[in-house]
Enzyme design. Structure first.
Site, short mmCIF file in Angstrom:
data_model
loop_
_atom_site.label_atom_id
_atom_site.label_comp_id
_atom_site.label_asym_id
_atom_site.label_seq_id
_atom_site.Cartn_x
_atom_site.Cartn_y
_atom_site.Cartn_z
N HIS A 133 0.94 -1.14 0.04
CA HIS A 133 -0.12 -0.28 -0.05
C HIS A 133 0.57 1.54 -0.30
CE1 HIS A 133 -0.04 0.46 4.63
NE2 HIS A 133 0.95 0.35 4.40
N CYS A 189 5.46 6.43 4.50
CA CYS A 189 4.70 5.29 4.51
C CYS A 189 3.56 6.12 2.81
CB CYS A 189 3.94 5.00 5.10
SG CYS A 189 4.43 4.00 6.50
N HIS A 231 5.08 0.76 -0.36
CA HIS A 231 5.72 -0.65 0.53
C HIS A 231 4.86 -2.13 1.28
CE1 HIS A 231 4.09 1.60 3.38
NE2 HIS A 231 3.73 0.69 4.12
N HIS A 234 3.70 -5.01 3.76
CA HIS A 234 3.67 -5.87 5.08
C HIS A 234 3.01 -6.99 4.95
CE1 HIS A 234 4.17 -1.90 7.16
NE2 HIS A 234 2.86 -1.37 6.17
N HIS A 264 -0.96 -10.10 -1.51
CA HIS A 264 -0.78 -10.10 -2.56
C HIS A 264 -1.55 -8.71 -3.50
CE1 HIS A 264 1.40 -13.45 -1.47
NE2 HIS A 264 3.33 -13.36 -2.26
N GLU A 269 0.43 -5.49 11.83
CA GLU A 269 0.73 -4.45 10.33
C GLU A 269 2.22 -5.23 10.55
OE1 GLU A 269 0.04 -0.72 9.06
OE2 GLU A 269 1.79 0.06 9.59
#
Length: 151
Positions: free
Chosen positions: A16, A25, A29, A31, A75, A136
């Site tokens: 995201h 952020c 990137h 998680h 994904h 997260e």
């Protein structure tokens, strides 16, 4: 009869970017999310029912969460639909990538609200969603509790 809470855990990978954010952020990137889903209900007392003694069959809960959350977000890359990266998102989608343009900023807080609504809509009437915990990172999570959201 006693109310019982049961919890099932799920893992998925999602990318995201936070539109308009003033830190790292804002960049795309990803998680390795861990989602814990807790429901509450009364165990089935009918000894002729194949699910006797269960609040809900773990496999039934798994099916709901996989269809509503894991299979959709695993994904995938999630962007706010108003992102300036929309042309990039649409190009990626056109090339076969799983891109979600959400109606919200894709923070853990907003994602867990979205997940709660989707899961609640699929649960049998006798079962209530008690809480969600979306991990997260190893040290950061967002939690949703039904008791905090009663109108």
């Amino acid at each position: 009869m006693s109310k019982i809470r049961i919890t099932k855990q799920f893992n998925f990978e999602t990318g995201h970017a936070l539109y308009g954010y003033d830190g790292k952020c804002k960049n795309v990137h990803g998680h390795s999310y861990k989602l814990s889903v807790t429901v509450i209900g009364t165990p089935i007392t009918d000894n002729n029912n194949v699910k006797w003694g269960m609040v809900i069959d773990f496999s039934d809960l798994k099916k709901i969460v996989k269809e509503e959350v894991v299979d959709v977000f695993d994904h995938a890359i999630v962007f706010n639909k108003n992102t300036p990266h929309k042309s990039l998102a649409l190009t990626m989608r056109g090339e076969g990538h799983n891109v979600i343009l959400a109606d919200y900023q894709p923070t853990s807080e907003n994602m867990v609200i979205d997940f709660a609504a989707k899961i609640k809509n699929r649960l049998p009437e006798s079962i209530q969603l008690f809480s969600l915990r979306l991990q997260e990172t190893d040290s950061s999570c967002a939690e949703w509790f039904a008791s905090d959201n009663e109108v």
